[in-house]
Motif scaffolding. Structure first.
Motif, mmCIF file in Angstrom:
data_model
loop_
_atom_site.group_PDB
_atom_site.id
_atom_site.type_symbol
_atom_site.label_atom_id
_atom_site.label_comp_id
_atom_site.label_asym_id
_atom_site.label_seq_id
_atom_site.Cartn_x
_atom_site.Cartn_y
_atom_site.Cartn_z
ATOM 1 N N GLY A 60 0.817 -1.210 0.000
ATOM 2 C CA GLY A 60 0.000 0.000 0.000
ATOM 3 C C GLY A 60 0.845 1.251 0.000
ATOM 4 O O GLY A 60 1.881 1.317 0.668
ATOM 5 N N LYS A 63 -1.565 7.413 1.525
ATOM 6 C CA LYS A 63 -2.011 8.705 0.997
ATOM 7 C C LYS A 63 -2.263 9.722 2.093
ATOM 8 O O LYS A 63 -2.566 10.876 1.816
ATOM 9 C CB LYS A 63 -3.302 8.511 0.189
ATOM 10 C CG LYS A 63 -3.130 7.598 -1.010
ATOM 11 C CD LYS A 63 -4.452 7.233 -1.645
ATOM 12 C CE LYS A 63 -5.114 8.441 -2.277
ATOM 13 N NZ LYS A 63 -6.359 8.076 -2.997
ATOM 14 N N PHE A 74 -5.025 4.216 1.620
ATOM 15 C CA PHE A 74 -3.960 3.535 0.877
ATOM 16 C C PHE A 74 -4.382 3.302 -0.569
ATOM 17 O O PHE A 74 -5.513 2.910 -0.840
ATOM 18 C CB PHE A 74 -3.659 2.158 1.488
ATOM 19 C CG PHE A 74 -2.940 2.203 2.798
ATOM 20 C CD1 PHE A 74 -1.567 2.399 2.859
ATOM 21 C CD2 PHE A 74 -3.641 2.031 3.987
ATOM 22 C CE1 PHE A 74 -0.906 2.422 4.064
ATOM 23 C CE2 PHE A 74 -2.985 2.056 5.193
ATOM 24 C CZ PHE A 74 -1.612 2.254 5.246
ATOM 25 N N ASP A 75 -3.450 3.554 -1.500
ATOM 26 C CA ASP A 75 -3.556 3.002 -2.850
ATOM 27 C C ASP A 75 -2.888 1.638 -2.806
ATOM 28 O O ASP A 75 -1.762 1.495 -2.302
ATOM 29 C CB ASP A 75 -2.850 3.893 -3.868
ATOM 30 C CG ASP A 75 -3.697 5.082 -4.275
ATOM 31 O OD1 ASP A 75 -4.937 4.953 -4.246
ATOM 32 O OD2 ASP A 75 -3.127 6.130 -4.612
ATOM 33 N N ILE A 76 -3.556 0.616 -3.346
ATOM 34 C CA ILE A 76 -3.053 -0.754 -3.230
ATOM 35 C C ILE A 76 -2.440 -1.214 -4.549
ATOM 36 O O ILE A 76 -3.077 -1.105 -5.606
ATOM 37 C CB ILE A 76 -4.192 -1.711 -2.829
ATOM 38 C CG1 ILE A 76 -4.873 -1.217 -1.546
ATOM 39 C CG2 ILE A 76 -3.652 -3.129 -2.637
ATOM 40 C CD1 ILE A 76 -6.132 -1.974 -1.200
ATOM 41 N N ASN A 77 -1.216 -1.713 -4.457
ATOM 42 C CA ASN A 77 -0.538 -2.306 -5.601
ATOM 43 C C ASN A 77 -0.520 -3.828 -5.456
ATOM 44 O O ASN A 77 -0.322 -4.344 -4.359
ATOM 45 C CB ASN A 77 0.909 -1.819 -5.699
ATOM 46 C CG ASN A 77 1.014 -0.310 -5.810
ATOM 47 O OD1 ASN A 77 0.104 0.350 -6.313
ATOM 48 N ND2 ASN A 77 2.131 0.235 -5.347
ATOM 49 N N GLY A 115 -6.308 -0.914 -12.283
ATOM 50 C CA GLY A 115 -5.009 -0.325 -12.006
ATOM 51 C C GLY A 115 -4.196 -0.040 -13.259
ATOM 52 O O GLY A 115 -4.689 -0.051 -14.385
ATOM 53 N N ASN A 171 -0.406 -1.451 -10.415
ATOM 54 C CA ASN A 171 -0.432 -0.372 -9.430
ATOM 55 C C ASN A 171 -1.826 0.257 -9.325
ATOM 56 O O ASN A 171 -2.479 0.505 -10.334
ATOM 57 C CB ASN A 171 0.578 0.709 -9.792
ATOM 58 C CG ASN A 171 2.016 0.243 -9.688
ATOM 59 O OD1 ASN A 171 2.318 -0.658 -8.897
ATOM 60 N ND2 ASN A 171 2.904 0.837 -10.463
ATOM 61 N N GLY A 172 -2.244 0.492 -8.092
ATOM 62 C CA GLY A 172 -3.524 1.172 -7.873
ATOM 63 C C GLY A 172 -4.721 0.327 -8.255
ATOM 64 O O GLY A 172 -5.690 0.843 -8.822
ATOM 65 N N GLU A 175 -8.392 1.078 -3.686
ATOM 66 C CA GLU A 175 -8.074 2.033 -2.626
ATOM 67 C C GLU A 175 -8.721 1.541 -1.333
ATOM 68 O O GLU A 175 -9.862 1.071 -1.340
ATOM 69 C CB GLU A 175 -8.589 3.429 -2.986
ATOM 70 C CG GLU A 175 -8.259 4.484 -1.946
ATOM 71 C CD GLU A 175 -8.862 5.839 -2.300
ATOM 72 O OE1 GLU A 175 -8.124 6.843 -2.270
ATOM 73 O OE2 GLU A 175 -10.070 5.882 -2.599
ATOM 74 N N TYR A 176 -7.979 1.620 -0.271
ATOM 75 C CA TYR A 176 -8.548 1.266 1.034
ATOM 76 C C TYR A 176 -8.562 2.513 1.903
ATOM 77 O O TYR A 176 -7.537 3.177 2.090
ATOM 78 C CB TYR A 176 -7.729 0.176 1.722
ATOM 79 C CG TYR A 176 -8.232 -0.113 3.112
ATOM 80 C CD1 TYR A 176 -9.387 -0.858 3.314
ATOM 81 C CD2 TYR A 176 -7.566 0.391 4.222
ATOM 82 C CE1 TYR A 176 -9.869 -1.105 4.582
ATOM 83 C CE2 TYR A 176 -8.041 0.146 5.511
ATOM 84 C CZ TYR A 176 -9.193 -0.600 5.685
ATOM 85 O OH TYR A 176 -9.667 -0.836 6.951
ATOM 86 N N THR A 177 -9.738 2.844 2.415
ATOM 87 C CA THR A 177 -9.872 3.990 3.311
ATOM 88 C C THR A 177 -10.699 3.588 4.522
ATOM 89 O O THR A 177 -11.544 2.688 4.460
ATOM 90 C CB THR A 177 -10.568 5.179 2.613
ATOM 91 O OG1 THR A 177 -11.876 4.764 2.174
ATOM 92 C CG2 THR A 177 -9.745 5.666 1.430
#
Length: 256
Positions: A60, A63, A74-77, A115, A171-172, A175-177
């Motif tokens: 992650g 952000k 987090f942006d998740i890769n 992504g 990549n991306g 998103e986890y918030t």
């Protein structure tokens, strides 16, 4: 009877027929040999792939720029690391050494456009492990040169064999918030699952060419296809697979 045979064999038509039959047999044998080569490829190469190891993970990119974490963002890769092991063929009687190994023609066939697809060389930086998803590490192709000793950060493989590796990253993918105030640390192993990513959507086929060039100037090229990510990456965060049955990887001589 003998006179009749002599009469037939003396005819021009007989010689033409025999010539046609001989040519047909030669073409048939040549066709069989070509077909066999297309299926089996080179059967006595100086170097060969012994195994391929695949490691699928997630990470992650934070952000949240605030000093204290009152929320998660987090942006998740989703990363896939490909390790290719090569060895000298003991049955190859001539002395040979690796001049270079090139990976190119990289292509991705994805189940779903999630992504941004990127490919990365081994990490240039002395810190950050084998890989880092940074601009300076991005590649479209990669060349490892043969040397006395392996030095992967400088893209050098031992000229009698070793391991090369690169990364296919998505990549991306999500998103986890979370607005829940907490001081606990969320682990990267939980990110894909916490973001409700469907593993079926992540599935893709990585296809690329691998060319081995020897110091004698011989070139051997194979097309390699890998299914990624390794099953279980969403549930477990990390999953790996070792491929030792490489019968579908066929090398062909492209330069003598």
């Amino acid at each position: 009877m003998i006179d009749k045979i002599k009469y037939i064999t003396s005819k021009k038509a007989f010689h033409i027929c025999m010539t046609i039959i001989i040519i047909a047999v030669i073409l048939f044998v040549a066709g069989i040999m070509i077909l066999k080569y297309q299926v089996e490829g080179e059967t006595n190469m100086p170097f060969y792939i012994t195994k391929i190891t695949l490691i699928s993970t997630s990470d992650g990119v934070d952000k949240n720029q605030e000093g204290e974490y009152t929320s998660w963002a987090f942006d998740i890769n989703q990363n896939n690391d490909i390790y290719i092991y090569l060895e000298k063929n003991d049955n190859y009687k001539e002395e040979e050494a690796i001049r270079s190994i090139i990976i190119d023609g990289i292509n991705i066939q994805r189940n779903k456009e999630l992504g941004t697809v990127k490919f990365y060389r081994p990490n240039i930086s002395e810190t950050g492990g084998n890989f880092s998803n940074t601009k300076e590490n991005e590649i479209q192709s990669i060349q490892f040169n043969g040397g006395l000793e392996s030095d992967i950060k400088n893209l050098v493989i031992g000229n009698q064999g070793g391991v090369i590796f690169f990364r296919y990253a998505n990549n991306g993918v999500a998103e986890y918030t979370s607005d829940v105030a907490t001081t606990n640390t969320i682990t990267t192993n939980q990110l894909l699952k916490s973001a409700n990513v469907n593993e079926e959507d992540l599935k893709s086929k990585l296809v690329f060419d691998l060319t081995i060039t020897t110091e004698e100037g011989k070139e051997y090229k194979a097309n390699i296809s890998l299914d990624l990510p390794v099953e279980g990456v969403v549930e477990n965060g990390t999953s790996s697979k070792e491929i030792t049955n490489l019968d579908d990887i066929v090398f062909k001589r492209t330069k003598n």
